[in-house]
Design a protein around this motif. Structure first.
Motif, PDB file in Angstrom:
ATOM      1  N   ILE A   6     -28.358  41.131  45.834  1.00  0.00           N
ATOM      2  CA  ILE A   6     -28.679  40.384  44.618  1.00  0.00           C
ATOM      3  C   ILE A   6     -27.731  39.199  44.507  1.00  0.00           C
ATOM      4  N   HIS A   7     -28.317  38.038  44.335  1.00  0.00           N
ATOM      5  CA  HIS A   7     -27.553  36.780  44.242  1.00  0.00           C
ATOM      6  C   HIS A   7     -26.764  36.741  42.930  1.00  0.00           C
ATOM      7  N   SER A   8     -25.636  36.049  42.956  1.00  0.00           N
ATOM      8  CA  SER A   8     -24.792  35.951  41.757  1.00  0.00           C
ATOM      9  C   SER A   8     -25.518  35.225  40.612  1.00  0.00           C
ATOM     10  N   ASP A   9     -26.540  34.438  40.934  1.00  0.00           N
ATOM     11  CA  ASP A   9     -27.320  33.755  39.897  1.00  0.00           C
ATOM     12  C   ASP A   9     -28.230  34.709  39.111  1.00  0.00           C
ATOM     13  N   GLN A  10     -28.160  35.997  39.414  1.00  0.00           N
ATOM     14  CA  GLN A  10     -28.925  37.007  38.658  1.00  0.00           C
ATOM     15  C   GLN A  10     -28.569  36.927  37.172  1.00  0.00           C
ATOM     16  N   ILE A  11     -27.413  36.348  36.860  1.00  0.00           N
ATOM     17  CA  ILE A  11     -27.010  36.199  35.452  1.00  0.00           C
ATOM     18  C   ILE A  11     -28.057  35.414  34.664  1.00  0.00           C
ATOM     19  N   TYR A  12     -28.732  34.468  35.319  1.00  0.00           N
ATOM     20  CA  TYR A  12     -29.776  33.690  34.629  1.00  0.00           C
ATOM     21  C   TYR A  12     -30.972  34.585  34.294  1.00  0.00           C
ATOM     22  N   ILE A  13     -31.317  35.463  35.211  1.00  0.00           N
ATOM     23  CA  ILE A  13     -32.447  36.376  34.986  1.00  0.00           C
ATOM     24  C   ILE A  13     -32.103  37.344  33.864  1.00  0.00           C
ATOM     25  N   GLU A  14     -30.895  37.903  33.915  1.00  0.00           N
ATOM     26  CA  GLU A  14     -30.464  38.832  32.866  1.00  0.00           C
ATOM     27  C   GLU A  14     -30.389  38.128  31.518  1.00  0.00           C
ATOM     28  N   ASP A  20     -30.800  35.374  25.822  1.00  0.00           N
ATOM     29  CA  ASP A  20     -29.465  34.827  25.576  1.00  0.00           C
ATOM     30  C   ASP A  20     -29.558  33.302  25.462  1.00  0.00           C
ATOM     31  N   SER A  21     -29.336  32.775  24.270  1.00  0.00           N
ATOM     32  CA  SER A  21     -29.521  31.342  24.037  1.00  0.00           C
ATOM     33  C   SER A  21     -28.579  30.485  24.882  1.00  0.00           C
ATOM     34  N   ALA A  22     -27.373  30.949  25.152  1.00  0.00           N
ATOM     35  CA  ALA A  22     -26.431  30.169  25.974  1.00  0.00           C
ATOM     36  C   ALA A  22     -26.954  30.030  27.399  1.00  0.00           C
ATOM     37  N   TYR A  28     -31.848  24.926  30.871  1.00  0.00           N
ATOM     38  CA  TYR A  28     -32.441  23.640  30.493  1.00  0.00           C
ATOM     39  C   TYR A  28     -31.534  22.467  30.872  1.00  0.00           C
ATOM     40  N   LYS A  29     -30.242  22.651  30.748  1.00  0.00           N
ATOM     41  CA  LYS A  29     -29.306  21.568  31.042  1.00  0.00           C
ATOM     42  C   LYS A  29     -29.138  21.353  32.549  1.00  0.00           C
ATOM     43  N   LYS A  30     -29.010  22.451  33.315  1.00  0.00           N
ATOM     44  CA  LYS A  30     -28.703  22.342  34.741  1.00  0.00           C
ATOM     45  C   LYS A  30     -29.935  22.145  35.628  1.00  0.00           C
ATOM     46  N   PHE A  31     -31.040  22.810  35.316  1.00  0.00           N
ATOM     47  CA  PHE A  31     -32.143  22.891  36.273  1.00  0.00           C
ATOM     48  C   PHE A  31     -33.410  22.131  35.877  1.00  0.00           C
ATOM     49  N   VAL A  32     -33.634  21.944  34.597  1.00  0.00           N
ATOM     50  CA  VAL A  32     -34.871  21.308  34.139  1.00  0.00           C
ATOM     51  C   VAL A  32     -34.940  19.811  34.466  1.00  0.00           C
ATOM     52  N   PRO A  33     -33.844  19.045  34.384  1.00  0.00           N
ATOM     53  CA  PRO A  33     -33.959  17.612  34.698  1.00  0.00           C
ATOM     54  C   PRO A  33     -34.536  17.334  36.089  1.00  0.00           C
TER      55      PRO A  33
END
Length: 194
Positions: A6-14, A20-22, A28-33
């Motif tokens: 499991i990749h460390s980016d699993q935090i985004y999925i969790e 989790d609003s943060a 939205y800030k890092k990946f959507v642009p």
């Protein structure tokens, strides 16, 4: 079969699963642009890009809530490829004409491709379930919705003001009908059932 790391980016999925609003703001800030830029450079506008992002966020939320999403690649690559494929499908639907795609973002990452394929299959299964679910009668839908959200069938019976035995039988009949309709549907046969 090798154990999937499991990749460390699993935090985004969790974070999505826990609403989790943060974490959501971080996505939205890092990946959507990058997604918005891609869609704007490929026959789309800001509103269309936001629609694609919103649909993918809902899909990921649903998949995360169902505990069906174990990230084995960077979230950025996975999210972008999902959005990109969604946009390309939208373009295909909207026009039979050839569409020029400015594709400076390509993915040759096998784990990312595999994750995206799994998510697309999840989405197809969800769409088929929803389609068949809405064919059920109102009472069946109500019993099943409550059984999905409440902890026990006793609570469902109490909420509907009926007996426990009635609720158990009704849920069994409704689930059986739903399962039968799903299995009989031609889309079911084309899905890779996992």
């Amino acid at each position: 079969m090798a154990t999937q790391i499991i990749h460390s980016d699993q935090i985004y999925i969790e974070g999505l699963a826990n609403n989790d609003s943060a974490i959501i703001q971080s996505i939205y800030k890092k990946f959507v642009p990058k997604v918005i830029s891609y869609i704007r450079n490929n026959s789309g506008d800001e509103d269309q890009a936001q629609d694609v992002v919103q649909e993918i966020m809902i899909l990921l939320f649903n998949q995360a809530k169902a505990n069906k999403l174990q990230l084995s690649c960077p979230f950025d690559a996975y999210f972008f490829l999902l959005c990109k494929r969604k946009w390309l499908n939208e373009l295909k639907k909207a026009s039979n004409k050839g569409v020029t795609i400015n594709d400076e973002y390509t993915s040759n990452n096998e784990p990312t491709e595999e994750m995206v394929t799994q998510t697309e299959i999840f989405e197809e299964k969800q769409e088929l379930f929803d389609l068949m679910f809405h064919k059920l009668g109102d009472k069946c839908q109500e019993v099943l919705k409550l059984s999905f959200t409440l902890k026990s069938m006793e609570e469902v019976a109490e909420k509907l003001q009926v007996t426990y035995g009635y609720v158990r039988k009704k849920k069994s009949l409704c689930t059986g009908q739903l399962t039968q309709w799903i299995r009989e549907n031609s889309r079911f046969k084309s899905l890779k059932i996992t």
